[in-house]
Design an enzyme around this catalytic site. Structure first.
Site, PDB file in Angstrom:
ATOM      1  N   GLU A  51      -2.647  -7.450  59.450  1.00  0.00           N
ATOM      2  CA  GLU A  51      -3.212  -8.660  58.867  1.00  0.00           C
ATOM      3  C   GLU A  51      -2.107  -9.651  58.496  1.00  0.00           C
ATOM      4  O   GLU A  51      -1.075  -9.270  57.953  1.00  0.00           O
ATOM      5  CB  GLU A  51      -4.022  -8.316  57.614  1.00  0.00           C
ATOM      6  CG  GLU A  51      -4.734  -9.505  57.011  1.00  0.00           C
ATOM      7  CD  GLU A  51      -5.580  -9.127  55.806  1.00  0.00           C
ATOM      8  OE1 GLU A  51      -6.747  -9.541  55.752  1.00  0.00           O
ATOM      9  OE2 GLU A  51      -5.054  -8.413  54.932  1.00  0.00           O
ATOM     10  N   CYS A  99     -10.638 -12.576  54.404  1.00  0.00           N
ATOM     11  CA  CYS A  99     -10.517 -11.204  54.909  1.00  0.00           C
ATOM     12  C   CYS A  99     -11.307 -11.025  56.201  1.00  0.00           C
ATOM     13  O   CYS A  99     -11.017 -10.123  56.990  1.00  0.00           O
ATOM     14  CB  CYS A  99     -10.957 -10.194  53.858  1.00  0.00           C
ATOM     15  SG  CYS A  99     -12.639 -10.421  53.278  1.00  0.00           S
ATOM     16  N   LYS A 101     -11.168  -9.820  35.555  1.00  0.00           N
ATOM     17  CA  LYS A 101      -9.744 -10.114  35.647  1.00  0.00           C
ATOM     18  C   LYS A 101      -9.524 -10.860  36.975  1.00  0.00           C
ATOM     19  O   LYS A 101      -9.476 -10.243  38.029  1.00  0.00           O
ATOM     20  CB  LYS A 101      -8.937  -8.816  35.604  1.00  0.00           C
ATOM     21  CG  LYS A 101      -7.427  -9.030  35.370  1.00  0.00           C
ATOM     22  CD  LYS A 101      -6.747  -9.573  36.567  1.00  0.00           C
ATOM     23  CE  LYS A 101      -5.321  -9.962  36.299  1.00  0.00           C
ATOM     24  NZ  LYS A 101      -4.824 -10.900  37.324  1.00  0.00           N
ATOM     25  N   GLU A 111     -12.629  -3.634  48.383  1.00  0.00           N
ATOM     26  CA  GLU A 111     -12.738  -4.433  49.600  1.00  0.00           C
ATOM     27  C   GLU A 111     -11.371  -5.042  49.839  1.00  0.00           C
ATOM     28  O   GLU A 111     -10.850  -5.769  48.992  1.00  0.00           O
ATOM     29  CB  GLU A 111     -13.819  -5.510  49.461  1.00  0.00           C
ATOM     30  CG  GLU A 111     -15.229  -4.954  49.428  1.00  0.00           C
ATOM     31  CD  GLU A 111     -15.617  -4.185  50.677  1.00  0.00           C
ATOM     32  OE1 GLU A 111     -15.012  -4.420  51.746  1.00  0.00           O
ATOM     33  OE2 GLU A 111     -16.508  -3.329  50.589  1.00  0.00           O
TER      34      GLU A 111
END
Length: 481
Positions: free
Chosen positions: A383, A282, A173, A248
């Protein structure tokens, strides 16, 4: 391009018949294609196809599975330029970055093909001295792979390859922002001759389709890369069913620059780590912590490099970085920049949308540099996922490490120093799953385990031999005749 779902070896529309459009983030007026807006029904069909194909795939000799992965790598290599071009148009990466990502995908497939004949267990001494006692790795069954838009080739492949080589069947997906790239990737690698149902693709809105996969009683494992909010939701759904889950998620990756470092080398690495791919990694560098005596000199080096950055469409020659992937991303990053200004951080460079003919109308944000950053502020701890870099000061290595660790994340971190003592102290004390010495925070190697600490990960590891652990159970056998 008109993309479809891929279920049980056939391309098909979503049951709803609805479609989602994809636009070029460099030129949002340009629609580049559409993909199915799938629902729970489509997800269930894909899972059932994977379940039906599972036993035959599991029983297929490991060497044959490895050969199929090698053929997938060859198919991908033959059409690498085509896939890289679409990746650039859909996500906004520069052409060199896109082509490099596709080549990485080729290498990943070759690597896991080579692990087909890797030892999958161990022989142990039995207490009775007669029995044969040994272990072996067995596949989970059907696994769901839920992947992001920022690496729409590499991340699906570094999940898919170890899942397949371990004997699992897969439902992929992809993120809606990379659905066309995902469909072309599956089209290319399916040319290798994978049996029907071994690999299935379902496009659609994340919450609906992902939930249908995680909650399906036949799905035995879920590997997810994306935001922390979505990851926590998936973890809760998986825990309710007692299945394996791999997450993750985010990072707030720091670089510490000591006074004894090669400052030019450090500045090159910091800017590359923070600004390539418009900061949408990331592992991107988000804050740099320097000693007071080098702050002014190092900041000047950063500014020189930031001022030389060229923004533009990813297919344009000489462009350093392309647009952000979507209007939503652009708005989010600009909002974080505004919040940092309001919190009192000093804007040294950038902070807005570039005003050039090349970037007009696209989802661009200027490379942005802040100084005078409060260590307790959102700019220093949260972030942003964009081309924004914060400069902080620390008088000592110990203080710098504390500042680097002062975040809920623990993905990647780096130090620049000529002192082995400083490097080893940093390695011992930094709270990060990936630690670099004299190189940028961004970038991973497919043969090495990858994952984070704290809220960056569910603490399993992707890539390398370690990836096989997630996609298998260990079975213990005692054989007495």
């Amino acid at each position: 391009m008109k993309a479809y779902n891929y279920i049980n070896g056939t391309w098909r529309e979503a049951e709803s018949g609805e479609r989602m459009g994809s636009r070029n983030p460099a030129r949002p007026g340009e629609e580049i294609g559409s993909s199915p807006r799938s629902s729970r029904t489509d997800a269930e069909q894909a899972v059932q196809a994977a379940q039906t194909a599972g036993l035959a795939w599991r029983d297929r000799p490991a060497g044959e599975r490895g050969e199929l992965l090698r053929q997938m790598a060859l198919c991908l290599e033959a059409r690498s330029g085509e896939l890289a071009e679409l990746l650039t148009r859909e996500v906004g990466k520069t052409q060199p970055e896109s082509l490099g990502e596709v080549k990485r995908g080729v290498a990943i497939l070759h690597y896991y093909a080579g692990l087909a004949m890797h030892a999958d267990g161990e022989h142990l001494p039995a207490a009775d001295g007669v029995s044969l006692l040994y272990t072996r790795k067995i596949p989970l069954g059907v696994v769901a792979l839920i992947t992001p838009w920022n690496f729409p080739v590499a991340i699906p492949l570094w999940k898919l390859a170890p899942a397949l080589i371990s004997g699992n069947t897969v439902v992929l997906k992809p993120a809606t922002g990379a659905s066309l790239t995902a469909a072309l990737l599956v089209e290319i690698i399916s040319e290798a001759g994978l049996p029907s149902g071994v690999l299935n693709l379902v496009n659609g809105a994340g919450a609906a389709v992902a939930a249908a996969l995680v909650e399906h009683p036949l799905v035995q494992g879920v590997s997810f890369t994306g935001s922390n909010a979505a990851g926590r939701r998936i973890a809760q759904q998986a825990a309710a069913r007692g299945i394996k889950v791999q997450l993750e998620m985010g990072g707030k990756n720091a670089v510490v620059v000591m006074a004894d470092a090669d400052l030019a080398r450090a500045a090159d690495a910091v800017v590359s780590g923070a600004m390539k791919s418009a900061g949408q990694k990331c592992t991107a560098t988000s804050k740099v912590i320097v000693q007071p005596e080098i702050r002014e000199r190092f900041t000047t080096l950063l500014l020189e490099r930031l001022q030389a950055i060229t923004l533009g469409p990813g297919e344009s020659p000489g462009v350093y970085s392309g647009p952000l992937a979507s209007e939503q991303q652009q708005r989010s990053v600009l909002a974080a920049i505004d919040a940092a200004r309001e919190a009192g951080a000093e804007l040294l460079w950038g902070g807005g949308m570039p005003q050039t003919a090349e970037t007009a109308g696209g989802y661009y944000v200027e490379p942005t540099l802040f100084a005078g950053v409060d260590p307790a502020s959102a700019l220093a701890r949260e972030e942003i996922f964009g081309p924004v870099l914060a400069v902080l000061e620390a008088a000592t290595l110990e203080e710098a490490i504390d500042l680097a660790n002062d975040t809920e994340y623990g993905l990647s971190a780096a130090i620049f120093t000529s002192s082995l003592t400083s490097a080893m102290t940093f390695i011992r004390r930094i709270e990060a799953g990936m630690v670099k010495v004299n190189s940028e925070t961004a970038g991973v190697e497919y043969q090495a385990p990858f994952g984070g600490l704290k809220q960056s990960s569910s603490h399993s590891r992707e890539q390398g031999v370690a990836a096989l652990d997630f996609y298998t159970h260990t079975q213990t056998i005692s054989l007495t005749m």
